[in-house]
Design a protein around this motif. Structure first.
Motif, PDB file in Angstrom:
ATOM      1  N   GLU A   1       0.836  -1.210   0.000  1.00  0.00           N
ATOM      2  CA  GLU A   1       0.000   0.000   0.000  1.00  0.00           C
ATOM      3  C   GLU A   1       0.868   1.257   0.000  1.00  0.00           C
ATOM      4  N   LEU A   2       2.049   1.182   0.646  1.00  0.00           N
ATOM      5  CA  LEU A   2       2.960   2.329   0.666  1.00  0.00           C
ATOM      6  C   LEU A   2       3.783   2.405  -0.622  1.00  0.00           C
ATOM      7  N   ALA A   3       4.192   1.229  -1.129  1.00  0.00           N
ATOM      8  CA  ALA A   3       5.091   1.211  -2.291  1.00  0.00           C
ATOM      9  C   ALA A   3       4.374   1.573  -3.590  1.00  0.00           C
ATOM     10  N   ARG A   4       3.094   1.179  -3.709  1.00  0.00           N
ATOM     11  CA  ARG A   4       2.394   1.376  -4.981  1.00  0.00           C
ATOM     12  C   ARG A   4       2.317   2.860  -5.374  1.00  0.00           C
ATOM     13  N   PRO A   5       1.808   3.735  -4.480  1.00  0.00           N
ATOM     14  CA  PRO A   5       1.773   5.162  -4.858  1.00  0.00           C
ATOM     15  C   PRO A   5       3.167   5.770  -5.018  1.00  0.00           C
ATOM     16  N   LEU A   6       4.122   5.235  -4.245  1.00  0.00           N
ATOM     17  CA  LEU A   6       5.492   5.736  -4.346  1.00  0.00           C
ATOM     18  C   LEU A   6       6.061   5.419  -5.736  1.00  0.00           C
ATOM     19  N   ALA A   7       5.861   4.181  -6.194  1.00  0.00           N
ATOM     20  CA  ALA A   7       6.343   3.768  -7.517  1.00  0.00           C
ATOM     21  C   ALA A   7       5.693   4.625  -8.602  1.00  0.00           C
TER      22      ALA A   7
END
Ligand SMILES: [Zn+2]
Ligand SMILES: [Zn+2]
Length: 233
Positions: free
Chosen positions: A142-148
């Motif tokens: 959930e944190l990595a997806r928007p960051l990517a």
């Protein structure tokens, strides 16, 4: 279901004015956080380059422990120190499925990591299938997806699996965590990239990230960084 959630998130983001999740004041620049609460978030002014813990002497770049025995990953970057109210935000996402807290944390992560040298891939720490079923979602993902998405980086979720369902780590000592996690990850990555950043919510002893970094390096990844929302100090 995912589609409805996306529409809901879009509507919420674009139509409902942001409100500070911590104090209820109007949010600052599209954030669910006001300017005051934003400036009060705990950060680590002089972190150890390797493990992210605060350094006693700002002139040094690595703590004594990392000089004696470097961790399996090459560098740790944390957006915040794991203390109030960041701990509350992390737990709101992880244990109470408050995705607004997750969205706030990932937006803050984007701001924090926008200017750092980009890795070839982001890799959210995988959950074991059993834990994923219990929790219903992976907070690291959930944190990595928007960051990517915001940083324009590819994210890898298929080439690394958590093969052992490990006990809850929080009550274990550092040594017990190491033993508990040994070979907990399996990486199958033909032509592995040079640089990978592991993404997780919190780094505490570093045992999980360390074990994953070891598995990535065994698979041929040259450099592994750890990017976390919060570093326990
Ligand atoms: Zn506030
Ligand atoms: Zn260190």
């Amino acid at each position: 279901m995912r589609g409805i959630l996306q529409v809901y998130n879009w509507l919420q983001f674009n139509l409902i004015p942001p409100v500070c999740l911590l104090c209820g004041d109007p949010g600052h620049e599209h954030l669910d956080l006001c300017r005051g609460c934003l400036s009060d978030l705990p950060t680590i002014a002089h972190p150890c380059l390797s493990c992210g813990r605060p350094l006693q002497h700002p002139a040094t770049i690595r703590c004594g422990a990392c000089q004696r025995k470097p961790p399996p990953f090459d560098r740790c970057r944390s957006a915040f120190a794991y203390g109030p109210p960041v701990d509350w935000l992390v737990q709101a996402l992880k244990f109470h499925q408050q995705f607004t807290a997750g969205r706030l944390l990932s937006t803050l992560l984007v701001q924090r990591f926008a200017d750092v040298p980009a890795p070839d891939y982001l890799l959210p720490v995988p959950l074991h299938a059993t834990r994923l079923r219990e929790r219903g979602f992976n907070q690291s993902l959930e944190l990595a997806r928007p960051l990517a998405k915001a940083l324009g980086l590819p994210m890898e979720t298929a080439r690394c699996r958590r093969t052992r369902h490990t006990e809850n780590q929080s009550r274990l000592t550092r040594k017990e965590r190491r033993l508990n996690l040994r070979e907990a990850f399996e990486v199958e990555w033909p032509n592995p990239p040079r640089r990978v950043a592991i993404v997780d919510d919190v780094l505490s002893t570093g045992a999980t990230a360390g074990e994953l970094a070891r598995a990535l390096k065994r698979a041929g990844v040259a450099e592994v960084e750890v990017w976390v929302a919060a570093r326990a100090v």
